[in-house]
Design an enzyme around this catalytic site. Structure first.
Site, short mmCIF file in Angstrom:
data_model
loop_
_atom_site.label_atom_id
_atom_site.label_comp_id
_atom_site.label_asym_id
_atom_site.label_seq_id
_atom_site.Cartn_x
_atom_site.Cartn_y
_atom_site.Cartn_z
N GLY A 1 18.03 4.75 -1.11
CA GLY A 1 19.18 5.62 -0.91
C GLY A 1 20.44 4.80 -0.77
O GLY A 1 20.47 3.63 -1.14
N LYS B 1 22.41 5.38 6.69
CA LYS B 1 21.55 5.20 5.53
C LYS B 1 21.02 6.57 5.13
O LYS B 1 20.26 7.20 5.87
CB LYS B 1 20.40 4.27 5.88
CG LYS B 1 19.51 3.98 4.70
CD LYS B 1 18.64 2.82 5.02
CE LYS B 1 17.75 2.48 3.83
NZ LYS B 1 16.88 1.38 4.13
N ASP C 1 9.98 -5.88 4.05
CA ASP C 1 11.04 -6.12 3.07
C ASP C 1 12.08 -7.10 3.60
O ASP C 1 13.27 -6.84 3.56
CB ASP C 1 11.69 -4.79 2.67
CG ASP C 1 12.46 -4.91 1.36
OD1 ASP C 1 12.22 -5.88 0.60
OD2 ASP C 1 13.31 -4.04 1.10
#
Ligand code: NAG
Ligand code: NAG
Ligand code: NAG
Ligand code: NAG
Ligand code: NAG
Ligand code: NAG
Ligand code: NAG
Length: 802
Positions: free
Chosen positions: A498, A514, A611
C-alpha cells in the site's frame, strides 16, 4: 531482596553489561567525564534525560531529570532545588571523595552534593553516576555495583513508577514528596505527601505541618481515600504495592503495560493537589486529583461524624449512628467542625451494645487504630465488643473477602462516603440504637447506609478522557483530515502493501499512515489483533506504531513520523553516504541489531520481521536507526521457532535461501537479512543491484571472493576514506558473512551477533554464503513482493552445499 531493589539491580546490571566498546553509552558521569551546563545525560532507552534547565520564566539554572521524548519539558526531579545557580557555569562531576557534586567553574565548594560520607577515597575513581531508564540517578561503586545514593531516595514533587515513598527502617531514611514553590521555582514548597507511621500507617498530604487531605491507609488493594485505584482504568496499567515489614513502610507502583501510553506520573502540584497524569495525544492528561471537594479536606466534618457530598443542598456533615452534634448551633449554621458526641442514654460497655454498619466509606483516621492480621471479621467483632474502648472495627485487608482486624479506640475522625467504592465500617452503638436497627430487621440498609449508584464508574467523573490503552484505534475522519484526504502531496512512498502518507493530527503530532491496499487478504480481526500486539512493542530502535484505523474497506496502520529518510537514501546515495562516517555506521549497525534482538527475544512476543532491508530502517533526527514496517511481521507464540508459509513475502536480495525456496522462515531468516544489510552498510552497495563486471555478479559473492583471498578491506565503501579502524570494519565484514551463511543452523542468533559486535572475542570462520540472488544487471527492483506466485520469479543459481 525486595522487588524494587532487585528490579533496580537487574536494570543496573543490564545497563552495565551494555556498556560496550563500540556503542558508547551517554548515561554516565565518571570521574573523568563530568557534564557542563548545556550537556545532558540520556538514559539507555532514551526515556529520561538529565541536565541543566531553567524552569518557566526563571533565569536560574538547576540540575534536573526530565522525560527525554516528551516535547513539553517535564522535570521529574531537581538536584539543587533550594540552591540555584546564577549562571550557566555549573558543572556536575564526581569529586575526589567519590561524591556527585554540583559546583561552578571557579568554585570548588559544592552548591549541591550527594554527601555520602562513607566512600573510601582510595576507591573513588570507580564511583560513577548513571541515569537509569526508570528516571533514577544512581551513584554506584563500579567494582561491586553497590548503590551509594539514588535520586529516588530524595524525591521532589513527582512520584514515578518504581520509586518508593515511605520509611526505610534499616537506614531511617524517610522519603516523601514536596511541592515546588511555583511553576518558576522548584524550591521546596509548602505541601508534602508522606506516610504517617503513627498507629496504623496512612498517607497524608500536608500543608506545612497541617494535614490537608488524608489519602488513608492501605486496604490491600487501594488507599482508603482513593477508591479510583480500584477502577479498571487505573488498574490496567499500574499496580500498587504497599509494604509494612522490618525493612520499612513503603508504597510504590509498577507499570504493567509498558506500551506507548506508559508515561505515567503522580504529581504533587504547587497549589496542593496530588494527582495522576498520563501522557497521551501530545499532552499530559490528568485522570484524577485530590483533594477535590470539601469532603476531602481533613476534618471538614469534626469527630464522630461523616461527610457525605451527595446530599445536594443539604449540609454535608452527619453524625455517626448513636451520636449527636456537639454544638447544635454550629450545626444549624452548617459548621460541622466541632463534630458529634455520643448521646448519653445507656452505656456502650457490656450493656447489650453492638455494631451498625456504615457502607462505602473512607474509614477513619488510623493513627488511633490497632491491627491484628490473624483475626477474621467475625473474630474482629468479638474482639472489639470485648474491649469497651473499641469504637469501631473493619477488615484490615479487603482483598479475598476481608482479612485481619482493624479496631479504633477513641474518636472516629475524617470519615467520608463514596458512591459504590469504599469500605464497610462497623460502629459501636448502644442497645437502644442497636434495638431500633434490629427491630426494623434491616441492619444494613435504611437511614444509616448509603446510596449505591450502579452506573457511577468513578465517584467524581474523570476529568481526563477515557481511553482504552489496549486498543489504539483512530477515527477515519481524523486520518482523512490529517492526511488532507490522502493527497498526493502527503504521499511519502509506495510499496507492495500500500501507500504511506504523512499526516498531521489536530494536536500537532506528526504521523505516518500506512494505508494497506484494499485487496490485502488479512481479516479485520486478525489485523486488529496484530496491531494490538505490535503496539506493545517499545524499543528505541523500533518505529513506534501508534495504532490503527479500520473502517469499511480501509485498513491503516499509524506510526510515529520520522522526518529523516530511510537508510537506503543515505547509504546508496552518492552524496549523502559521506555523511555517515564509520562511527555513525557502526552505531546504526548496532542499533539495528538491538532492535531485531528485541523483536526476537526481548519483547514478550517472538516476532520475525520477514522484511528487513535498508528502506525499512528509518533514521531519526540524530540518525538513530528505527526498524519500521511490521506489516508483514509474524508473531510466534510460545516456543515456536520456525514456521512455514505458502505466501512468501519479502524482498529480493534480503531473503534467506530456505525462506525463498521453501517458504520456511525463522529468526535465522531475519539474521540472514541483517547480514545482507550489514554488508550493504559497509560497502555502500545494494545486494540486488550489484553490477560489477567481474567474476562475481552479486555483492555477497563479491565480498566472499575477496574475503577468501584475504582482501576483504577492498570492498569497503570508498567514501569512508582512510579514517576508519580497519580491524573493527574487518570484524564487521566477518560478522556479516557469518549471518549470510547458507545453512540457517550455522548462522548466529541475534544475541550472539550483538555480543560479537560489542566484544573482541575470536569469531568462527564463516562457511560459504548462499548466493541465491545472482541478479542480472537490469534488476533494479527493490520492492516488496507478496503472494505465492512470486516464488517463481526468483532465480536461484548456486546452492551447492559444502
Ligand atoms: C548568585 O549571585 C549572588 C549575587 O550576585 C551571590 O551572592 C551568590 O553567591 C550567587 N550564587 C551562586 C550559587 O553563585
Ligand atoms: C572564572 O574565572 C575566569 C578566569 O579565571 C574568569 O574569567 C571568570 O569571570 C570567572 N567566572 C566567574 C563566574 O567568576
Ligand atoms: C576498595 O575496593 C576493593 C576492590 O577493588 C575492595 O576490596 C575494598 O574493600 C574497597 N575498599 C573500601 C574501603 O571500600
Ligand atoms: C505488579 O504485579 C506483578 C504481577 O502481579 C508483580 O509481579 C509485580 O511485583 C507488581 N509490581 C508492583 C510494583 O507491585
Ligand atoms: C483494649 O484495646 C486497647 C488497644 O488494643 C488496649 O490497649 C487495651 O488494653 C484493651 N483493653 C482491654 C480491657 O483489653
Ligand atoms: C476524499 O477523496 C475521495 C476520492 O479521492 C472522495 O470520494 C471523498 O469524498 C473525499 N473525502 C473527503 C472527506 O473529502
Ligand atoms: C534530518 O531531518 C531534519 C528535518 O527535516 C533536517 O533538518 C536534518 O538536516 C536532517 N538530518 C540529516 C542528517 O539528514
Amino acid at each position: 531482596m525486595n522487588p524494587a531493589k532487585s528490579l533496580l539491580k537487574s536494570v543496573l546490571i543490564l545497563l552495565l553489561s551494555l556498556l560496550f566498546r563500540i556503542c558508547v553509552s551517554l548515561d554516565t558521569i565518571t570521574p573523568d567525564k563530568p557534564i557542563k551546563d548545556g550537556e545532558t545525560l540520556v538514559s539507555n532507552q532514551k526515556t529520561f534525560a538529565l541536565g541543566f534547565f531553567s524552569p518557566g520564566n526563571s533565569n536560574y539554572r538547576y540540575v534536573g531529570i526530565w522525560y527525554y521524548q516528551i516535547t513539553e519539558q517535564t522535570v521529574v526531579w531537581v538536584a539543587n532545588r533550594d540552591n540555584p545557580l546564577n549562571d550557566s557555569s555549573g558543572i556536575l562531576s564526581i569529586n575526589s571523595q567519590g561524591n556527585l557534586v554540583l559546583h561552578t567553574q571557579n568554585q570548588t565548594l559544592p552548591i549541591w552534593s550527594t554527601n555520602i560520607a562513607s566512600i573510601s577515597s582510595t576507591n573513588y575513581s570507580i564511583s560513577m553516576a548513571q541515569l537509569l531508564d526508570v528516571g533514577n540517578l544512581v551513584l554506584v561503586q563500579q567494582h561491586n555495583q553497590r548503590v551509594l545514593w539514588q535520586s529516588f531516595d530524595y524525591p521532589t514533587n513527582i512520584f514515578l513508577p518504581f520509586m518508593k515513598v515511605g520509611l526505610d527502617r534499616q537506614t531511617g531514611l524517610s522519603r516523601y514528596l514536596t511541592s515546588w514553590e511555583s511553576k518558576d521555582d522548584p524550591k521546596t514548597g509548602k505541601y508534602s505527601y508522606k506516610i504517617d507511621t503513627i498507629g496504623y500507617p496512612q498517607l497524608f498530604l500536608y500543608k506545612g505541618q497541617t494535614p490537608l487531605w488524608r489519602a488513608g491507609s492501605w486496604s490491600g488493594q487501594v488507599l482508603t481515600g482513593v477508591p479510583e485505584m480500584k477502577s479498571k482504568l487505573y488498574n490496567s496499567d499500574v499496580n500498587v504495592s504497599f509494604v509494612n515489614n522490618e525493612d520499612g513502610i513503603t508504597i510504590m507502583y509498577g507499570i504493567t503495560e509498558p506500551d506507548v501510553y506508559s508515561k505515567i506520573m503522580f504529581v504533587l502540584g504547587e497549589s496542593g493537589t496530588f494527582g495522576r497524569y498520563t501522557w497521551g495525544d501530545g499532552k499530559w492528561v490528568r485522570f484524577w486529583f485530590d483533594p477535590q471537594e470539601s469532603c476531602d479536606i481533613y476534618l471538614n466534618c469534626g469527630p464522630n461524624s461523616y461527610c457525605d457530598p451527595y446530599k445536594g443542598d443539604e449540609f454535608d456533615c452527619t453524625c455517626l449512628p448513636g451520636f449527636e452534634p456537639k454544638s447544635p448551633l454550629d450545626w444549624s449554621i452548617r459548621d460541622g467542625s466541632s463534630g458529634c458526641v455520643r448521646k448519653q442514654r445507656v452505656s456502650t460497655c457490656k450493656s447489650g451494645e453492638g455494631f451498625v454498619k456504615l457502607a462505602s466509606v473512607k474509614v477513619p483516621d488510623t493513627s488511633i487504630a490497632h491491627v491484628d492480621m490473624s483475626l477474621s471479621l467475625k473474630q474482629c467483632e468479638q474482639e472489639c465488643l470485648r474491649n469497651c474502648s473499641c469504637t469501631a472495627y473493619t477488615s484490615a485487608d479487603e482483598s479475598e473477602e476481608g482479612i485481619g482486624c482493624l479496631t479504633w479506640h477513641g474518636d472516629l475522625v475524617d470519615i467520608r462516603t463514596f458512591t459504590n467504592e469504599g469500605q464497610d465500617l462497623y460502629i459501636r452503638v448502644d442497645s437502644i440504637v442497636l434495638g431500633k436497627r434490629q427491630s426494623t430487621d434491616s441492619y444494613e440498609s435504611s437511614a444509616y447506609s448509603l446510596p449505591n449508584l450502579e452506573d457511577f464508574t468513578s465517584r467524581r467523573g474523570l476529568d481526563g478522557t477515557r481511553r482504552d490503552s489496549n486498543f489504539p484505534v483512530f477515527d477515519l475522519k481524523n486520518i482523512i483530515a490529517a492526511t488532507n484526504n490522502f493527497s498526493v502531496a502527503n504521499l511519502l512512498g509506495k510499496g507492495g502493501f500500500g501507500s504511506v502518507y504523512k499526516g498531521l493530527l489536530q494536536n500537532g503530532m506528526e504521523i505516518a499512515v500506512k494505508r494497506l491496499s484494499k485487496n490485502s487478504r488479512k481479516g479485520i480481526e486478525q489485523f486488529k489483533n496484530e496491531v494490538v500486539l505490535i503496539a506493545k512493542l517499545q524499543h528505541r530502535n523500533l518505529v513506534r506504531i501508534l495504532g490503527c484505523c479500520v473502517q469499511g474497506e480501509e485498513k491503516m496502520l499509524i506510526y510515529e513520523y520520522l522526518p529523516n529518510d530511510s537508510l537506503d537514501s543515505y547509504i546508496f546515495d552518492g552524496t549523502k553516504r559521506s555523511w555517515l562516517d564509520w562511527g555513525k555506521r557502526i552505531e546504526i549497525i548496532c542499533g539495528i541489531a538491538r532492535g531485531i534482538l528485541y523483536l526476537h527475544q526481548d519483547s514478550r512476543l517472538r516476532i520475525i520481521h520477514r522484511d528487513l532491508k535498508a528502506s525499512n530502517v528509518l533514521l531519526d533526527t540524530t540518525l538513530n536507526p528505527k526498524i519500521s514496517d511490521f506489516g508483514m511481521a509474524r508473531i510466534f507464540r510460545g516456543d515456536q521457532i520456525e514456521a512455514n508459509t505458502n505466501c512468501v513475502v519479502g524482498t529480493f536480495g534480503y531473503m534467506s535461501p530456505e525462506y525463498a525456496m521453501q517458504g520456511l522462515f525463522s529468526i535465522k531468516s531475519d539474521v540472514f537479512s541483517f547480514g545482507v544489510l550489514l554488508l550493504e552498510i559497509i560497502t555502500g552497495e545494494r545486494n540486488t543491484n550489484y553490477c560489477h563486471n567481474g567474476p562475481s555478479s552479486n555483492l555477497i559473492e563479491h565480498i566472499w571472493d575477496h574475503w577468501k583471498e584475504g582482501k576483504a578491506m577492498e570492498v569497503v565503501d570508498p567514501s569512508l576514506g582512510e579514517t576508519y579502524p580497519a580491524d573493527e570494519v574487518s570484524r564487521c565484514i566477518h560478522i556479516g558473512l557469518l549471518c549470510v551463511q547458507e545453512h540457517a543452523t550455522d548462522r548466529p542468533t541475534m544475541s550472539t551477533v550483538v555480543f560479537m559486535l560489542s566484544n573482541d572475542t575470536p569469531l568462527p570462520s564463516p562457511k560459504q554464503p548462499a548466493f541465491i540472488f545472482k541478479s542480472t544487471c537490469n534488476t533494479k527492483d527493490q520492492t516488496t513482493i507478496e503472494g505465492a506466485n512470486s516464488i517463481n520469479e526468483i532465480t536461484i543459481t548456486k546452492i551447492d552445499g559444502r
